[in-house]
Design an enzyme around this catalytic site. Structure first.
Site, short mmCIF file in Angstrom:
data_model
loop_
_atom_site.label_atom_id
_atom_site.label_comp_id
_atom_site.label_asym_id
_atom_site.label_seq_id
_atom_site.Cartn_x
_atom_site.Cartn_y
_atom_site.Cartn_z
N ASP A 103 0.80 -1.24 0.00
CA ASP A 103 0.00 0.00 0.00
C ASP A 103 0.83 1.29 0.00
O ASP A 103 0.27 2.38 -0.13
CB ASP A 103 -0.98 -0.01 1.21
CG ASP A 103 -0.25 -0.17 2.56
OD1 ASP A 103 -0.86 -0.79 3.47
OD2 ASP A 103 0.90 0.28 2.71
N HIS A 118 6.48 -7.84 -1.13
CA HIS A 118 5.44 -8.34 -2.05
C HIS A 118 5.08 -7.33 -3.12
O HIS A 118 3.98 -7.36 -3.66
CB HIS A 118 4.18 -8.74 -1.25
CG HIS A 118 4.38 -9.97 -0.42
ND1 HIS A 118 3.62 -10.25 0.70
CD2 HIS A 118 5.29 -10.97 -0.50
CE1 HIS A 118 4.03 -11.40 1.24
NE2 HIS A 118 5.06 -11.84 0.54
N CYS A 149 4.95 -4.07 -26.18
CA CYS A 149 4.73 -5.36 -26.87
C CYS A 149 3.27 -5.72 -27.02
O CYS A 149 2.93 -6.75 -27.58
CB CYS A 149 5.46 -6.48 -26.10
SG CYS A 149 4.64 -6.98 -24.58
N GLY A 186 2.00 -6.79 13.10
CA GLY A 186 0.78 -6.85 12.30
C GLY A 186 0.78 -7.87 11.19
O GLY A 186 0.24 -7.62 10.12
N SER A 188 0.17 -12.19 10.36
CA SER A 188 -0.29 -13.49 10.88
C SER A 188 0.82 -14.53 10.80
O SER A 188 0.68 -15.66 11.25
CB SER A 188 -1.51 -13.97 10.08
OG SER A 188 -1.17 -14.02 8.70
N PRO A 213 -2.48 -7.76 18.20
CA PRO A 213 -3.53 -7.91 19.22
C PRO A 213 -3.92 -9.36 19.42
O PRO A 213 -4.49 -9.73 20.44
CB PRO A 213 -4.69 -7.09 18.66
CG PRO A 213 -4.43 -6.94 17.20
CD PRO A 213 -2.95 -7.00 17.04
N ALA A 230 -0.78 -1.93 16.69
CA ALA A 230 0.48 -1.27 16.32
C ALA A 230 0.41 0.23 16.54
O ALA A 230 1.38 0.84 17.01
CB ALA A 230 0.77 -1.57 14.84
P1 OAD Z 1 -3.08 -11.07 7.56
O1 OAD Z 1 -4.43 -10.50 7.29
O2 OAD Z 1 -2.80 -12.51 7.29
O3 OAD Z 1 -2.74 -10.83 9.11
C1 OAD Z 1 -2.95 -9.56 9.67
C2 OAD Z 1 -2.46 -9.62 11.09
O4 OAD Z 1 -2.56 -8.33 11.65
C3 OAD Z 1 -3.30 -10.55 11.98
O5 OAD Z 1 -2.42 -11.40 12.71
C4 OAD Z 1 -4.04 -9.59 12.91
O6 OAD Z 1 -4.20 -10.14 14.22
C5 OAD Z 1 -3.08 -8.42 12.95
N1 OAD Z 1 -3.70 -7.13 13.26
C6 OAD Z 1 -4.96 -6.73 13.01
N2 OAD Z 1 -5.13 -5.45 13.42
C7 OAD Z 1 -3.91 -5.03 13.93
C8 OAD Z 1 -3.42 -3.84 14.50
N3 OAD Z 1 -4.23 -2.77 14.65
N4 OAD Z 1 -2.13 -3.79 14.91
C9 OAD Z 1 -1.31 -4.88 14.77
N5 OAD Z 1 -1.72 -6.05 14.22
C10 OAD Z 1 -3.01 -6.13 13.82
O7 OAD Z 1 -2.02 -10.15 6.79
P2 OAD Z 1 -0.49 -10.48 6.54
O8 OAD Z 1 0.11 -11.23 7.67
O9 OAD Z 1 0.16 -9.19 6.17
O10 OAD Z 1 0.58 -11.80 0.42
O11 OAD Z 1 -0.56 -11.42 5.23
C11 OAD Z 1 0.69 -11.82 4.68
C12 OAD Z 1 0.50 -11.96 3.20
O12 OAD Z 1 -0.62 -12.84 2.91
C13 OAD Z 1 0.15 -10.69 2.48
O13 OAD Z 1 1.28 -9.91 2.20
C14 OAD Z 1 -0.47 -11.20 1.21
C15 OAD Z 1 -1.36 -12.28 1.80
O14 OAD Z 1 -1.60 -13.31 0.91
C16 OAD Z 1 0.43 -11.81 -0.95
O15 OAD Z 1 -0.56 -11.32 -1.47
C17 OAD Z 1 1.53 -12.45 -1.69
#
Ligand code: OAD
Length: 243
Positions: A103, A118, A149, A186, A188, A213, A230
């Site tokens: 983003d 990513h 192309c 932040g 998973s 959280p 965060a």
């Molecule tokens: P996820 O949606 O899998 O996980 C988001 C995490 O953020 C969760 O563990 C939530 O508990 C946590 N969370 C939510 N609100 C929060 C806050 N206010 N402060 C801190 N943490 C908070 O997203 P990602 O882990 O980023 O990849 O996913 C990893 C990748 O999976 C992404 O980059 C994307 C997706 O597929 C691709 O598209 C290749």
């Protein structure tokens, strides 16, 4: 409250590495992927949207989804968590910020040299990769065609089944292995290879901290976890570090 040991380690740190995921942008109103219900994946099947096969099958659908995400992110503002990480780069000798997010909010908050593991929503390129050097700066409603192309233009993000840009991969692994403190914020911790960085740091002797959280599959592998948002925890950390 933040453990004193973390502050001591941060104050003495030569190199801090931070990995962020969608959770750091949650408080900017950008949906995460896997949070139940409001997550992006709640109403979409990622395999229908975030793969090269999905784009070949229905480029218009995939293009529209990413265009919708670009518009959503363009309306979002960096939050206090992004800003805290931008401030952190001035409080430690060396900071490596690796983000899984596409983003661009870290950069808009002032972070420099962000490693985009990513890719980025705003850097499209030719699907046939005829000329990777020049992103196609288009945001047409319909899928643009490559001016060189004639192939379709695709979002410059890493899709499932695709490799991480080599420079980003090498720089991130090197930073995880070299850092004294590793913050995972932040995410998973499900998607590899990003999810493996914390273990590399831990096994290299770093203090590793998870800021989330909710518990994750890897919570038990960190030195400690800070349960919370965060945008609350990171500013508090910076305030204590700066004084
Ligand atoms: P996820 O949606 O899998 O996980 C988001 C995490 O953020 C969760 O563990 C939530 O508990 C946590 N969370 C939510 N609100 C929060 C806050 N206010 N402060 C801190 N943490 C908070 O997203 P990602 O882990 O980023 O990849 O996913 C990893 C990748 O999976 C992404 O980059 C994307 C997706 O597929 C691709 O598209 C290749």
């Amino acid at each position: 409250m933040l453990p004193e040991s973390l502050l001591v380690r941060l104050r003495d740190a030569r190199h801090v590495c931070v990995l962020t995921g969608a959770g750091v942008s949650a408080e900017s109103g950008v949906p995460t992927f896997r949070d139940a219900q409001q997550g992006l994946w709640a109403q979409y099947d990622p395999m229908e949207l975030a793969t090269p096969e999905a784009f070949q099958r229905d480029p218009e659908l995939v293009w529209r989804w990413y265009r919708w995400r670009r518009e959503l992110v363009s309306r979002a503002e960096p939050n206090a968590g992004h800003r805290a990480l931008a401030e952190l780069q001035d409080l430690v000798p060396r900071l490596t910020l690796v983000t899984q997010n596409v983003d661009g909010l870290h950069q808009r908050a002032g972070s420099q040299d962000v490693i985009e593991f990513h890719g980025n929503l705003f850097s499209n390129h030719c699907f046939a990769r005829c000329n990777d050097d020049h992103p196609v700066d288009r945001d047409d409603a319909k899928v643009p065609v490559c001016p060189d192309c004639g192939a379709s233009v695709r979002p410059g993000v890493v899709w499932f089944g695709e490799g991480i840009p080599e420079e980003a991969l090498n720089a991130s692994f090197a930073a995880a292995a070299d850092c004294d403190v590793f913050l995972s914020v932040g995410t998973s911790s499900i998607v590899y290879p990003a999810a493996g960085l914390g273990t590399i740091a831990y096994e290299s002797g770093a203090m590793t901290i998870e800021v989330n959280p909710n518990p994750t599959e890897q919570s038990g592998t960190f030195t400690s976890t800070l349960r919370g948002n965060a945008a609350v925890i990171l500013p508090k950390l910076i305030e204590l570090l700066a004084h």
